[in-house]
Scaffold this motif. Structure first.
Motif, PDB file in Angstrom:
ATOM      1  N   LEU A 108       0.935  -1.263   0.116  1.00 27.32           N
ATOM      2  CA  LEU A 108       0.031  -0.164  -0.121  1.00 27.32           C
ATOM      3  C   LEU A 108       0.851   1.461  -0.044  1.00 27.32           C
ATOM      4  O   LEU A 108       0.640   2.075  -0.751  1.00 27.32           O
ATOM      5  CB  LEU A 108      -0.922  -0.099   1.085  1.00 27.32           C
ATOM      6  N   GLU A 109       1.842   1.283   0.676  1.00 29.78           N
ATOM      7  CA  GLU A 109       2.847   2.443   0.544  1.00 29.78           C
ATOM      8  C   GLU A 109       3.459   2.520  -0.577  1.00 29.78           C
ATOM      9  O   GLU A 109       3.654   3.796  -0.867  1.00 29.78           O
ATOM     10  CB  GLU A 109       3.933   2.243   1.671  1.00 29.78           C
ATOM     11  N   ALA A 110       3.941   1.603  -1.212  1.00 26.94           N
ATOM     12  CA  ALA A 110       4.479   1.642  -2.687  1.00 26.94           C
ATOM     13  C   ALA A 110       3.450   2.246  -3.638  1.00 26.94           C
ATOM     14  O   ALA A 110       3.918   2.992  -4.417  1.00 26.94           O
ATOM     15  CB  ALA A 110       5.083   0.423  -2.936  1.00 26.94           C
ATOM     16  N   GLU A 111       2.357   1.732  -3.454  1.00 30.79           N
ATOM     17  CA  GLU A 111       1.148   2.276  -4.172  1.00 30.79           C
ATOM     18  C   GLU A 111       1.053   3.766  -4.007  1.00 30.79           C
ATOM     19  O   GLU A 111       0.661   4.728  -4.982  1.00 30.79           O
ATOM     20  CB  GLU A 111      -0.287   1.412  -4.063  1.00 30.79           C
ATOM     21  N   ARG A 112       0.930   4.372  -2.843  1.00 31.34           N
ATOM     22  CA  ARG A 112       0.683   5.750  -2.318  1.00 31.34           C
ATOM     23  C   ARG A 112       1.675   6.523  -2.981  1.00 31.34           C
ATOM     24  O   ARG A 112       1.491   7.785  -3.327  1.00 31.34           O
ATOM     25  CB  ARG A 112       0.550   5.821  -0.890  1.00 31.34           C
ATOM     26  N   ARG A 113       3.119   6.003  -3.006  1.00 33.06           N
ATOM     27  CA  ARG A 113       4.193   6.835  -3.505  1.00 33.06           C
ATOM     28  C   ARG A 113       4.006   7.060  -5.083  1.00 33.06           C
ATOM     29  O   ARG A 113       4.627   7.867  -5.815  1.00 33.06           O
ATOM     30  CB  ARG A 113       5.614   6.236  -3.624  1.00 33.06           C
ATOM     31  N   GLY A 114       3.109   6.274  -5.891  1.00 30.72           N
ATOM     32  CA  GLY A 114       2.790   6.302  -7.236  1.00 30.72           C
ATOM     33  C   GLY A 114       3.612   5.907  -8.356  1.00 30.72           C
ATOM     34  O   GLY A 114       3.699   5.997  -9.330  1.00 30.72           O
ATOM     35  N   GLY A 115       5.229   5.461  -8.006  1.00 23.92           N
ATOM     36  CA  GLY A 115       6.180   5.187  -9.169  1.00 23.92           C
ATOM     37  C   GLY A 115       6.100   3.581  -9.338  1.00 23.92           C
ATOM     38  O   GLY A 115       5.178   2.927  -8.689  1.00 23.92           O
ATOM     39  N   ALA A 116       6.358   3.418 -10.685  1.00 18.38           N
ATOM     40  CA  ALA A 116       6.457   1.932 -11.034  1.00 18.38           C
ATOM     41  C   ALA A 116       7.269   1.106 -10.193  1.00 18.38           C
ATOM     42  O   ALA A 116       8.435   1.514  -9.700  1.00 18.38           O
ATOM     43  CB  ALA A 116       6.941   2.033 -12.569  1.00 18.38           C
ATOM     44  N   PHE A 117       6.997  -0.139 -10.013  1.00 15.53           N
ATOM     45  CA  PHE A 117       7.722  -1.030  -9.222  1.00 15.53           C
ATOM     46  C   PHE A 117       7.217  -2.500  -9.677  1.00 15.53           C
ATOM     47  O   PHE A 117       6.243  -2.566 -10.183  1.00 15.53           O
ATOM     48  CB  PHE A 117       7.740  -0.731  -7.550  1.00 15.53           C
ATOM     49  N   LEU A 118       8.186  -3.359  -9.305  1.00 14.53           N
ATOM     50  CA  LEU A 118       7.679  -4.967  -9.591  1.00 14.53           C
ATOM     51  C   LEU A 118       7.710  -5.508  -8.272  1.00 14.53           C
ATOM     52  O   LEU A 118       8.245  -5.043  -7.136  1.00 14.53           O
ATOM     53  CB  LEU A 118       9.062  -5.564 -10.149  1.00 14.53           C
ATOM     54  N   THR A 124       7.004 -15.467 -11.067  1.00 15.09           N
ATOM     55  CA  THR A 124       5.776 -14.538 -11.581  1.00 15.09           C
ATOM     56  C   THR A 124       6.149 -13.106 -10.917  1.00 15.09           C
ATOM     57  O   THR A 124       6.459 -13.159  -9.692  1.00 15.09           O
ATOM     58  CB  THR A 124       4.424 -14.886 -10.941  1.00 15.09           C
ATOM     59  N   ILE A 125       6.154 -12.165 -11.803  1.00 17.35           N
ATOM     60  CA  ILE A 125       6.268 -10.732 -11.268  1.00 17.35           C
ATOM     61  C   ILE A 125       5.138  -9.879 -11.718  1.00 17.35           C
ATOM     62  O   ILE A 125       4.572  -9.829 -12.865  1.00 17.35           O
ATOM     63  CB  ILE A 125       7.417 -10.184 -12.030  1.00 17.35           C
ATOM     64  N   VAL A 126       4.613  -9.118 -10.914  1.00 14.02           N
ATOM     65  CA  VAL A 126       3.487  -8.236 -11.193  1.00 14.02           C
ATOM     66  C   VAL A 126       4.141  -6.815 -11.244  1.00 14.02           C
ATOM     67  O   VAL A 126       4.810  -6.384 -10.464  1.00 14.02           O
ATOM     68  CB  VAL A 126       2.649  -8.311  -9.832  1.00 14.02           C
ATOM     69  N   PHE A 127       3.734  -6.135 -12.611  1.00 13.55           N
ATOM     70  CA  PHE A 127       4.403  -4.752 -12.643  1.00 13.55           C
ATOM     71  C   PHE A 127       3.091  -3.751 -12.207  1.00 13.55           C
ATOM     72  O   PHE A 127       2.135  -3.947 -12.847  1.00 13.55           O
ATOM     73  CB  PHE A 127       4.402  -4.741 -14.339  1.00 13.55           C
ATOM     74  N   ARG A 128       3.617  -2.962 -11.315  1.00 11.23           N
ATOM     75  CA  ARG A 128       2.739  -1.895 -10.900  1.00 11.23           C
ATOM     76  C   ARG A 128       3.100  -0.784 -11.502  1.00 11.23           C
ATOM     77  O   ARG A 128       4.525  -0.279 -11.361  1.00 11.23           O
ATOM     78  CB  ARG A 128       2.784  -1.993  -9.284  1.00 11.23           C
ATOM     79  N   ALA A 129       2.303   0.319 -11.754  1.00  8.60           N
ATOM     80  CA  ALA A 129       2.564   1.693 -12.186  1.00  8.60           C
ATOM     81  C   ALA A 129       1.297   2.524 -11.751  1.00  8.60           C
ATOM     82  O   ALA A 129       0.871   2.818 -12.625  1.00  8.60           O
ATOM     83  CB  ALA A 129       2.941   1.913 -13.430  1.00  8.60           C
ATOM     84  N   PRO A 130       1.035   2.733 -10.387  1.00  7.29           N
ATOM     85  CA  PRO A 130      -0.362   3.128  -9.813  1.00  7.29           C
ATOM     86  C   PRO A 130      -0.478   4.627 -10.641  1.00  7.29           C
ATOM     87  O   PRO A 130      -1.609   5.037 -10.990  1.00  7.29           O
ATOM     88  CB  PRO A 130      -0.001   3.307  -8.577  1.00  7.29           C
ATOM     89  N   ALA A 131       0.415   5.472 -10.695  1.00  5.29           N
ATOM     90  CA  ALA A 131       0.504   6.779 -11.367  1.00  5.29           C
ATOM     91  C   ALA A 131      -0.090   6.911 -12.852  1.00  5.29           C
ATOM     92  O   ALA A 131      -0.520   8.057 -13.362  1.00  5.29           O
ATOM     93  CB  ALA A 131       1.569   7.599 -11.237  1.00  5.29           C
ATOM     94  N   LEU A 132       0.379   5.602 -13.394  1.00  7.75           N
ATOM     95  CA  LEU A 132      -0.228   5.457 -14.798  1.00  7.75           C
ATOM     96  C   LEU A 132      -1.443   4.882 -15.026  1.00  7.75           C
ATOM     97  O   LEU A 132      -2.009   4.651 -16.272  1.00  7.75           O
ATOM     98  CB  LEU A 132       1.040   4.798 -15.628  1.00  7.75           C
ATOM     99  N   ALA A 133      -2.221   4.517 -14.013  1.00 10.39           N
ATOM    100  CA  ALA A 133      -3.324   3.899 -13.996  1.00 10.39           C
ATOM    101  C   ALA A 133      -4.685   4.938 -14.470  1.00 10.39           C
ATOM    102  O   ALA A 133      -5.373   5.189 -13.645  1.00 10.39           O
ATOM    103  CB  ALA A 133      -3.726   2.885 -12.922  1.00 10.39           C
ATOM    104  N   THR A 134      -4.229   5.453 -15.737  1.00  9.86           N
ATOM    105  CA  THR A 134      -5.308   6.583 -16.154  1.00  9.86           C
ATOM    106  C   THR A 134      -6.884   5.929 -16.338  1.00  9.86           C
ATOM    107  O   THR A 134      -7.796   6.966 -15.954  1.00  9.86           O
ATOM    108  CB  THR A 134      -5.031   7.207 -17.432  1.00  9.86           C
ATOM    109  N   GLU A 135      -6.868   4.805 -16.477  1.00 12.90           N
ATOM    110  CA  GLU A 135      -8.444   4.466 -16.712  1.00 12.90           C
ATOM    111  C   GLU A 135      -9.202   4.239 -15.404  1.00 12.90           C
ATOM    112  O   GLU A 135     -10.297   4.629 -15.177  1.00 12.90           O
ATOM    113  CB  GLU A 135      -8.299   2.862 -17.302  1.00 12.90           C
ATOM    114  N   SER A 136      -8.331   4.190 -14.190  1.00 11.83           N
ATOM    115  CA  SER A 136      -8.985   4.144 -12.980  1.00 11.83           C
ATOM    116  C   SER A 136      -9.487   5.858 -12.528  1.00 11.83           C
ATOM    117  O   SER A 136     -10.426   5.916 -11.975  1.00 11.83           O
ATOM    118  CB  SER A 136      -8.021   3.862 -11.839  1.00 11.83           C
TER     119      SER A 136
END
Length: 223
Positions: free
Chosen positions: A17-27, A116-128
């Protein structure tokens, strides 16, 4: 690998959740010992993944992964996955083998060997963000609205960690059965268009969209 809520320890969930709040891309992935790892991509324009120690992301525990298996490359502000024949066993994106280059979107699942690796880029989730703007017109039953407000209520508490209320807390507040809460939550997932998100993200995204769109106001939370 699964990121269902029951598979995450409290510390792991807090880290995600903290990584998501920061908004940067991560694996996000689990290593050979089963520990959750979060690999930030901030400040990088390219990164390699493989079994060799020279890689930016090392998966030394997986014998099916090549010494240098695949590459992540940032192009025009978007991350891509590249496999031009480096790997012996191939790279897979959402179950499909990658030949050449594929653009990555928030929540994509990459498989290399048995890892298995999940790519996360919360700041780029423009559809949300786009969906949230139109949610004020969503029609909720009285029961769904009460559950949604209770879910969001911890967000208004001083010193809150911004984690939505668990089902048992909602059930106690509203004098419902846990199964009744689950039924309302599933209906809310569908109405707010997040039923296809990874399980660990659904509740947080549900609360975020409800607050951002005005479906739940700060005055609702303090009532």
């Amino acid at each position: 690998m699964s990121f269902a809520s029951h598979s995450l320890s409290p510390a792991e969930l807090a880290s995600l959740l903290e990584a998501e709040r920061r908004g940067g891309a991560f694996l996000a992935y689990r290593d050979g010992a089963g520990d959750l790892r979060l690999g930030p991509l901030d400040g990088l324009t390219s990164a390699t993944i493989g079994r060799g120690e020279h890689n930016d992301f090392v998966v030394a525990w997986d014998a099916e992964v090549s010494r240098t298996h695949s590459q992540l490359e940032l192009i025009g502000g978007e991350w891509t996955l590249v496999d031009d024949g480096l790997s012996r066993n191939g790279s897979f994106l959402n179950g499909e083998r990658v030949v050449g280059r594929r653009r990555l979107t928030d929540g994509d699942v990459v498989r290399l060997g048995s890892t298995t690796i999940v790519f996360r880029a919360p700041a780029l989730a423009t559809e949300s963000t786009a969906v949230a703007g139109g949610l004020a017109q969503v029609r909720l039953t009285d029961g769904e609205r009460r559950v949604l407000v209770a879910l969001c209520r911890p967000m208004a508490r001083p010193g809150s960690s911004a984690v939505p209320a668990p089902n048992r807390e909602i059930a106690a507040e509203l004098h419902l059965t846990p199964d009744g809460v689950k039924t309302h939550i599933r209906a809310l997932f569908a109405k707010l268009g997040i039923q296809d998100l990874p399980q660990y993200r659904k509740r947080t995204e549900l609360a975020r969209r409800a607050l951002d769109s005005g479906l739940v106001s700060r005055s609702d939370l303090s009532a």
